[in-house]
Design an enzyme around this catalytic site. Structure first.
Site, PDB file in Angstrom:
ATOM      1  N   LYS A  13       0.852  -1.269  -0.272  1.00  0.00           N
ATOM      2  CA  LYS A  13       0.161  -0.090  -0.030  1.00  0.00           C
ATOM      3  C   LYS A  13       0.590   1.140   0.165  1.00  0.00           C
ATOM      4  O   LYS A  13       0.737   2.245  -1.167  1.00  0.00           O
ATOM      5  CB  LYS A  13      -1.096  -0.294   1.154  1.00  0.00           C
ATOM      6  CG  LYS A  13      -1.329   1.314   1.410  1.00  0.00           C
ATOM      7  CD  LYS A  13      -3.085   1.272   2.580  1.00  0.00           C
ATOM      8  CE  LYS A  13      -3.521   2.158   2.674  1.00  0.00           C
ATOM      9  NZ  LYS A  13      -4.232   1.968   4.117  1.00  0.00           N
ATOM     10  N   GLU A  68      10.610  -3.901   4.920  1.00  0.00           N
ATOM     11  CA  GLU A  68      10.709  -5.646   4.154  1.00  0.00           C
ATOM     12  C   GLU A  68      10.484  -5.809   2.787  1.00  0.00           C
ATOM     13  O   GLU A  68      11.570  -6.962   2.388  1.00  0.00           O
ATOM     14  CB  GLU A  68       9.427  -6.274   5.297  1.00  0.00           C
ATOM     15  CG  GLU A  68       9.930  -7.077   6.478  1.00  0.00           C
ATOM     16  CD  GLU A  68       8.645  -6.292   7.571  1.00  0.00           C
ATOM     17  OE1 GLU A  68       8.994  -4.720   7.070  1.00  0.00           O
ATOM     18  OE2 GLU A  68       9.210  -5.592   8.809  1.00  0.00           O
ATOM     19  N   GLY A  81      -4.994  -1.801   4.922  1.00  0.00           N
ATOM     20  CA  GLY A  81      -4.043  -3.272   4.661  1.00  0.00           C
ATOM     21  C   GLY A  81      -4.757  -4.145   4.935  1.00  0.00           C
ATOM     22  O   GLY A  81      -4.333  -5.606   3.908  1.00  0.00           O
ATOM     23  N   ARG A  82      -4.906  -4.313   6.129  1.00  0.00           N
ATOM     24  CA  ARG A  82      -6.152  -5.544   6.582  1.00  0.00           C
ATOM     25  C   ARG A  82      -7.013  -5.835   5.724  1.00  0.00           C
ATOM     26  O   ARG A  82      -8.081  -6.886   5.373  1.00  0.00           O
ATOM     27  CB  ARG A  82      -5.856  -5.872   8.207  1.00  0.00           C
ATOM     28  CG  ARG A  82      -6.771  -4.439   8.462  1.00  0.00           C
ATOM     29  CD  ARG A  82      -6.247  -4.702  10.370  1.00  0.00           C
ATOM     30  NE  ARG A  82      -7.026  -3.565  10.485  1.00  0.00           N
ATOM     31  CZ  ARG A  82      -6.551  -2.776  10.680  1.00  0.00           C
ATOM     32  NH1 ARG A  82      -4.997  -2.355  10.658  1.00  0.00           N
ATOM     33  NH2 ARG A  82      -6.568  -1.307  11.606  1.00  0.00           N
ATOM     34  N   GLU A  94      -5.395  -6.795  14.795  1.00  0.00           N
ATOM     35  CA  GLU A  94      -4.657  -5.060  14.559  1.00  0.00           C
ATOM     36  C   GLU A  94      -5.994  -4.074  14.400  1.00  0.00           C
ATOM     37  O   GLU A  94      -5.229  -3.275  15.021  1.00  0.00           O
ATOM     38  CB  GLU A  94      -4.119  -5.596  12.965  1.00  0.00           C
ATOM     39  CG  GLU A  94      -3.369  -4.108  12.811  1.00  0.00           C
ATOM     40  CD  GLU A  94      -2.699  -4.371  11.422  1.00  0.00           C
ATOM     41  OE1 GLU A  94      -1.264  -4.692  11.470  1.00  0.00           O
ATOM     42  OE2 GLU A  94      -2.336  -3.479  10.682  1.00  0.00           O
ATOM     43  N   HIS A 143      -5.668 -32.755  17.728  1.00  0.00           N
ATOM     44  CA  HIS A 143      -4.571 -33.275  17.964  1.00  0.00           C
ATOM     45  C   HIS A 143      -2.666 -32.456  18.485  1.00  0.00           C
ATOM     46  O   HIS A 143      -1.842 -33.092  18.483  1.00  0.00           O
ATOM     47  CB  HIS A 143      -4.014 -34.428  17.050  1.00  0.00           C
ATOM     48  CG  HIS A 143      -4.591 -35.450  15.949  1.00  0.00           C
ATOM     49  ND1 HIS A 143      -4.923 -36.993  17.041  1.00  0.00           N
ATOM     50  CD2 HIS A 143      -5.690 -35.418  15.549  1.00  0.00           C
ATOM     51  CE1 HIS A 143      -5.659 -37.154  16.622  1.00  0.00           C
ATOM     52  NE2 HIS A 143      -6.801 -36.595  15.488  1.00  0.00           N
ATOM     53  N   LYS A 168       9.246  -0.371  14.673  1.00  0.00           N
ATOM     54  CA  LYS A 168       9.679  -0.604  12.866  1.00  0.00           C
ATOM     55  C   LYS A 168      10.932   0.747  13.281  1.00  0.00           C
ATOM     56  O   LYS A 168      11.953   0.781  12.906  1.00  0.00           O
ATOM     57  CB  LYS A 168       8.675   0.296  12.263  1.00  0.00           C
ATOM     58  CG  LYS A 168       7.840  -0.717  11.404  1.00  0.00           C
ATOM     59  CD  LYS A 168       6.764  -0.112  10.298  1.00  0.00           C
ATOM     60  CE  LYS A 168       5.460  -0.824   9.961  1.00  0.00           C
ATOM     61  NZ  LYS A 168       4.547  -0.074   9.320  1.00  0.00           N
TER      62      LYS A 168
END
Ligand SMILES: O=P(O)(O)OC[C@H]1O[C@H](O)[C@H](O)[C@@H](O)[C@@H]1O
Length: 553
Positions: A213, A219, A273-274, A360, A391, A516
């Protein structure tokens, strides 16, 4: 001064607190014997059925929750979102992911502009581009068809697209359309993730998609530079134009990176973003893999759930009901966690995506006006597909801490298997667990039952299950592009409902920033130490020790 509305809300909260104390005296074992209650606690919408009779709720407490929704003005808040009001107040932005899947005929305005034409302009551009790549009309620098895609992006620019990609991999229509194509995701800034993403790929047949965005995320940008170096090394710098495209709201950043803005697909600051999987963020990689038609169905499904959310009365509105249950469990019963348990391997990335959407959005401690929230809001979300989870961590869910569960299953398998001689089909075997687990949690097993079974006395406490552990069960008719869109929107809206009830801003994420900033200081130190042997300084003793150890390795 306390307003009438606040007094009204306070009264509703008090009534719910009382209802929550009374819930301690009730056991799901008894509540589930009440046929009227069970019938009342079912809601459905095309292709979806939700049974919430295993929540620790009476019909009265559910009515109190609907009453709270009315008093906080939930329907007005939902309308404000759909109307394009700037409800993300800390960033001064509208919240219009619903516009991303609105039909061409719709009109949704923010800042005096109808955003729907721009949405469809980008969709048309994506269709044109992805059709060309898929048909071989767009080729790489050496004239070869680009059969493989590496989608670089992190957080909201990764989790949603990967969830949809996985959900459709075995869908017959999507899988036929993906024949001969590969889609990989590269999220982590870890050279190991780079190596994994490009393992076995040939630069000549690979298209690199940079999804960000902001186009500044550290990263993503390092991974983009790393993949660009791989393309350039193999094919020369001119190849970048053919082998790299971008998705971003920052088209200047795209150009500065060296990608032609003609080959960039935009979106807007009113898409969080999400909440961006239905923007170019998801549509470009998914249309490259599955074709634009499949992705159109996905958008249509999301829109269908948007319309349900916008128009259905609260008592029949799936996201509203699920959101109110979330508020009940978190705020009134005090459960700090919830599990999302799809009995469906295709939904293996649902929980990781919803973790970001929910945590978030609602991992907040102040209200919209900046005052302390003074109640528990967003819970910790986690999950795994059943039966794998059984399990792994279900022991804790059955006999340890109390974790409300959302069980999700699909009626028709995407790939049915029935073996001769087996008592049930493979899907029925999976589903036997889906039906059994919620009852095991709700009913438990008493010490008396253990004794009747002849369990040795010293083992009785270990084999007793208190039960009364809440869950909801959701059945989806089948899993295809349309229903995956519905499912995505359903969970997005659940989070939004919860945030509206709590009165927080579910659309900012300031909490991500501090880490950050500190990473920048470490990056500067590592550069200085590696290039000039500079001493580690300016950090606390623990970080100094750890950095020294790292640098000496
Ligand atoms: O899409 P980008 O700008 O690269 O952002 C990627 C991610 O960055 C941050 O971590 C935000 O908290 C996320 O919400 C966002 O999705």
């Amino acid at each position: 001064m306390v307003s009438v509305v606040e007094t009204d809300v306070a009264a509703a909260l008090d009534a719910l607190k009382n209802a929550a104390s009374a819930a301690d005296d009730m056991h799901l074992r008894d509540l589930l014997m009440d046929e009227d209650r069970c019938a009342a606690m079912v809601a459905s919408h095309t292709g979806f059925l939700l049974d919430y009779s295993r929540q620790r709720l009476t019909k009265d407490s559910m009515s109190l929750l609907f009453d709270l929704a009315r008093r906080v003005g939930l329907s007005d808040k939902i309308a404000a979102m759909f109307n394009g009001d700037k409800i993300n107040t800390t960033e001064g932005r509208s919240v219009l992911h619903v516009a991303l899947r609105a039909p061409k005929t719709a009109s949704i305005t923010t800042d005096g502009t109808d955003v729907v034409p721009a949405v469809h302009e980008v969709l048309d551009k994506i269709k044109g581009f992805t059709d060309k790549v898929r048909s071989g009309a767009w080729v790489g620098a050496t004239g070869k068809t680009l059969t493989d895609v590496v989608a670089i992006g992190i957080g909201g620019s990764y989790l949603g697209p990967e969830f949809v990609f996985e959900a459709l991999r075995m869908d017959p229509k999507a899988s036929a359309a993906a024949s001969g194509r590969r889609l990989r995701f590269l999220a982590n800034v870890d050279p190991v993730d780079v190596a994994r993403a490009r393992e076995g790929l040939n630069p000549e047949t690979t298209l690199v998609l940079v999804i960000s965005k902001t186009f500044t995320t550290a990263e993503t940008m390092l991974n983009a530079r790393t993949m660009r170096a791989w393309i350039v090394k193999a094919l020369g710098s001119d190849a970048v134009a053919k082998h790299m495209v971008a998705v971003s709201t920052n088209l200047k950043g795209v150009e500065a990176f060296g990608i032609n803005p003609e080959n960039a697909f935009g979106f807007w600051d009113w898409v969080g973003g999400r909440y961006s999987v239905s923007s170019a963020v998801g549509v470009v990689p998914l249309a490259l893999q599955y074709g634009f038609d499949v992705v159109s169905n996905f958008l249509a499904g999301a829109h269908d759930m948007d319309e349900h959310f916008k128009t259905a009365p609260a008592e029949q509105n799936l996201p509203v009901i699920m959101g109110l249950i979330g508020v009940w469990n978190s705020t009134f019963l005090g459960y700090s966690t919830r599990a999302l348990l799809p009995y469906q391997q295709a939904l293996l990335k649902l929980a990781p995506h919803i973790q970001q959407v929910d945590m978030e959005s609602n991992g907040k401690r102040v209200r919209l006006d900046g005052s302390e929230l003074n109640m528990e809001a967003g819970p910790i979300n986690f999950g795994e597909p059943g039966t794998n989870g059984q399990h792994s961590f279900y022991q804790l869910i059955h006999q340890g801490r109390l974790v409300p569960c959302d069980f999700v299953a699909v009626i028709k398998s995407q790939v049915p298997v029935s073996l001769p001689g087996e008592p049930v089909s493979n899907h029925d075997e999976l589903m036997s667990n889906f039906f059994a687990q919620p009852d095991a949690l709700a009913f438990g097993k008493s010490a008396e039952q253990c004794r009747v079974e002849g369990i040795r006395e010293e083992l009785v406490p270990h084999k007793t299950f208190r039960g009364n552990r809440p869950s909801s069960s959701m059945l989806i008719d089948e899993l295809n592009a349309f229903t995956v869109g519905q499912l995505l929107a359903l969970f997005e809206h659940r989070t939004v409902v919860e945030g509206f009830i709590w009165g927080i801003n579910s659309f900012d994420q300031w909490g991500v920033e501090l880490g950050k900033v500190l990473a920048k200081d470490v990056r500067t130190q590592l550069t200085a130490s590696r290039s000039d042997g500079a001493d580690v300084s300016g950090f606390n003793p623990s970080t100094t020790m750890l950095l020294k150890k790292y640098l000496s390795g």
